[in-house]
Scaffold this active site. Structure first.
Site, PDB file in Angstrom:
ATOM      1  NE  ARG A 144      -1.422   2.393   2.793  1.00  0.00           N
ATOM      2  CZ  ARG A 144      -0.762   3.567   3.236  1.00  0.00           C
ATOM      3  NH1 ARG A 144      -0.629   4.546   2.294  1.00  0.00           N
ATOM      4  NH2 ARG A 144      -0.459   3.881   4.585  1.00  0.00           N
ATOM      5  CG  ASP A 145       3.375   4.178   2.938  1.00  0.00           C
ATOM      6  OD1 ASP A 145       3.537   5.070   2.166  1.00  0.00           O
ATOM      7  OD2 ASP A 145       4.066   4.296   4.019  1.00  0.00           O
ATOM      8  CG  HIS A 189       4.873   4.767   9.023  1.00  0.00           C
ATOM      9  ND1 HIS A 189       3.969   3.786   8.349  1.00  0.00           N
ATOM     10  CD2 HIS A 189       5.444   5.483   8.100  1.00  0.00           C
ATOM     11  CE1 HIS A 189       4.088   3.979   7.007  1.00  0.00           C
ATOM     12  NE2 HIS A 189       5.122   4.963   7.064  1.00  0.00           N
ATOM     13  CG  HIS A 216       8.808   7.553   5.670  1.00  0.00           C
ATOM     14  ND1 HIS A 216       8.531   8.234   4.646  1.00  0.00           N
ATOM     15  CD2 HIS A 216       8.039   6.522   5.959  1.00  0.00           C
ATOM     16  CE1 HIS A 216       7.230   7.770   4.071  1.00  0.00           C
ATOM     17  NE2 HIS A 216       6.688   6.784   5.047  1.00  0.00           N
ATOM     18  CB  CYS A 234      10.407  10.690   0.316  1.00  0.00           C
ATOM     19  SG  CYS A 234       9.771  11.912   1.593  1.00  0.00           S
ATOM     20  CG  ASN A 247       7.290   3.427   3.736  1.00  0.00           C
ATOM     21  OD1 ASN A 247       6.560   3.959   4.623  1.00  0.00           O
ATOM     22  ND2 ASN A 247       6.666   3.487   2.275  1.00  0.00           N
TER      23      ASN A 247
HETATM   24 MG    MG Z   1       5.174   5.521   4.911  1.00  0.00          MG
END
Ligand code: MG
Length: 301
Positions: free
Chosen positions: A18-19, A210, A212, A243, A252
Site C-alpha cells: 500500500r504505502d 512508522h 521513513h 518520498c 519507508n
Molecule cells: Mg510511509
C-alpha cells in the site's frame, strides 16, 4: 551507557503493497502485486496492508484494490488490512473481507488540508461512521497520525498536536495508532520526547511507529522506540516507496533492514528475513527497480 531492557517480541506491520506502491511512479500490474503479497505472506509477516480503497481515480497505482484483495492467497494467521478514507471506502473494504482497516490523518493542519482536502477535525468526523461500521463488523482498526515529527509545509510540529489527534482517534474507538514520520526527519531524542507525551495518555500496546529512512535515521529511531517499550513497527519490503516531498530520496524503512537489526538484538518477530528478501526480489525483477534496502543489497551482492 547500556542500551537497557528491550521488548522480547515485536510485531512488524508490512506497508509495502500500500504505502510503498502508492508512492512509486509506475503502476504495477495486478498479478505482480498479488504475487508480491503472496510472497510477503510466505515470509509470515503478521500484518500486511495490501491496498487502499480510495477513489480509483485518486491513486491510479492502487485502482485495482478489489482485484488484489480478491486474488491474494490468505493465511488465517495473517491480518490483511487496507487504507480506507471514508464510508464509501469502508463499504468496499468490507465487501472485500479485509481483516482490518486503517484511516489516515495528520498532526499538521496544513498537511491534512493538502493531503485530504479537510482539516484534522473534519477528518476525525469523517472517520466516525467508518470506525463504527468496522467495529460493528468485527474489523480491526488503525489510525495513522502522519507528520508527527515534522511537516513539509509547517516544519516543526508540536508534541501537543500529536497527542491531541492521537487522543481523538482513540476516542473514536481506533485500536492502534501509527505515529508516522511522513517526511523522514525524526531523530531519536525527538522520538523519545513524543513518546514521553503519548505514553502519559495511552497504553504502549496501542502505539505503532512508522519511520521513513529519508535521512538515514529510521533504525536509530526504532531503537529509541524499543527503549520506550514500543512493540509494533511499520516497514516496507525492500524499502519500497519514495518520498513524495523529497523526490529521489528513499521513503519507508525497509522491512529487511528492520528485521536484521531486531534479530541482532535478540528480539523475536516470527518473520523470515530470507523470505522477505525473496518477496523484494520478485517485485524488483518485475519492475526493474533496485530495492533501496541496505540488507537486500548486502544479501544479494
Ligand atoms: Mg510511509
Amino acid at each position: 551507557m547500556p542500551i537497557g531492557e528491550l521488548p522480547e517480541r515485536v510485531t512488524v506491520y508490512e506497508v509495502g503493497p500500500r504505502d510503498g506502491l502508492q508512492n512509486q511512479a509506475e503502476v504495477i500490474p495486478t498479478d505482480v502485486k498479488v504475487r508480491f503479497v503472496d510472497a510477503l505472506s510466505r515470509a509470515r509477516l503478521p500484518y500486511i496492508e495490501v491496498t487502499s480503497f480510495v477513489r480509483p481515480g485518486m491513486i491510479p497505482q492502487l485502482a485495482d484494490a478489489e482485484q488484489v484483495a480478491e486474488e491474494i492467497e490468505r493465511r488465517p494467521e495473517i491480518a490483511y488490512t487496507a487504507l480506507v478514507p471514508n464510508s464509501r471506502g469502508m463499504e468496499r473494504a468490507s465487501r472485500a473481507h479485509l481483516d482490518g482497516i486503517a484511516v489516515f490523518t495528520a498532526a499538521s493542519e496544513t498537511f491534512s488540508r493538502h493531503n485530504t482536502n479537510a482539516g484534522i477535525a473534519e477528518t476525525i468526523e469523517r472517520f466516525r461512521p467508518v470506525v463504527a461500521e468496522a467495529q460493528a463488523r468485527g474489523i480491526w482498526t488503525r489510525g495513522y497520525v502522519s507528520t508527527a515529527f515534522g511537516c513539509p509545509y509547517e516544519g516543526d510540529i508540536s508534541t501537543e498536536a500529536v497527542v491531541n489527534v492521537s487522543k481523538d482517534l482513540l476516542a473514536l474507538g481506533v485500536s492502534q495508532l501509527a505515529i508516522s514520520d511522513t517526511i523522514g526527519v525524526a531523530t531519536p531524542r525527538q522520538v523519545d520526547k513524543v513518546l514521553d507525551a503519548l505514553l502519559e495518555e495511552m497504553p504502549v500496546q496501542q502505539l505503532a511507529l512508522h519511520f521513513h529512512d529519508t535521512r538515514g535515521t529510521a533504525l536509530a529511531n526504532v531503537l529509541a522506540g524499543l527503549q520506550r517499550g514500543i512493540t509494533i513497527f511499520d516497514a516496507s519490503a525492500g524499502g519500497l516507496g519514495g518520498c513524495p516531498y523529497a523526490p529521489g530520496a528513499s521513503g519507508n524503512l525497509a522491512t529487511e533492514d528492520l528485521l536484521y537489526m531486531l534479530e541482532g538484538l535478540g528480539i523475536e518477530t516470527g518473520v523470515s528475513l530470507s523470505d522477505v528478501v525473496e518477496a523484494s526480489r520478485l517485485l524488483a525483477s518485475a519492475t526493474g527497480r533496485v530495492p533501496s534496502s541496505r540488507y537486500f543489497a548486502a544479501a544479494t551482492a
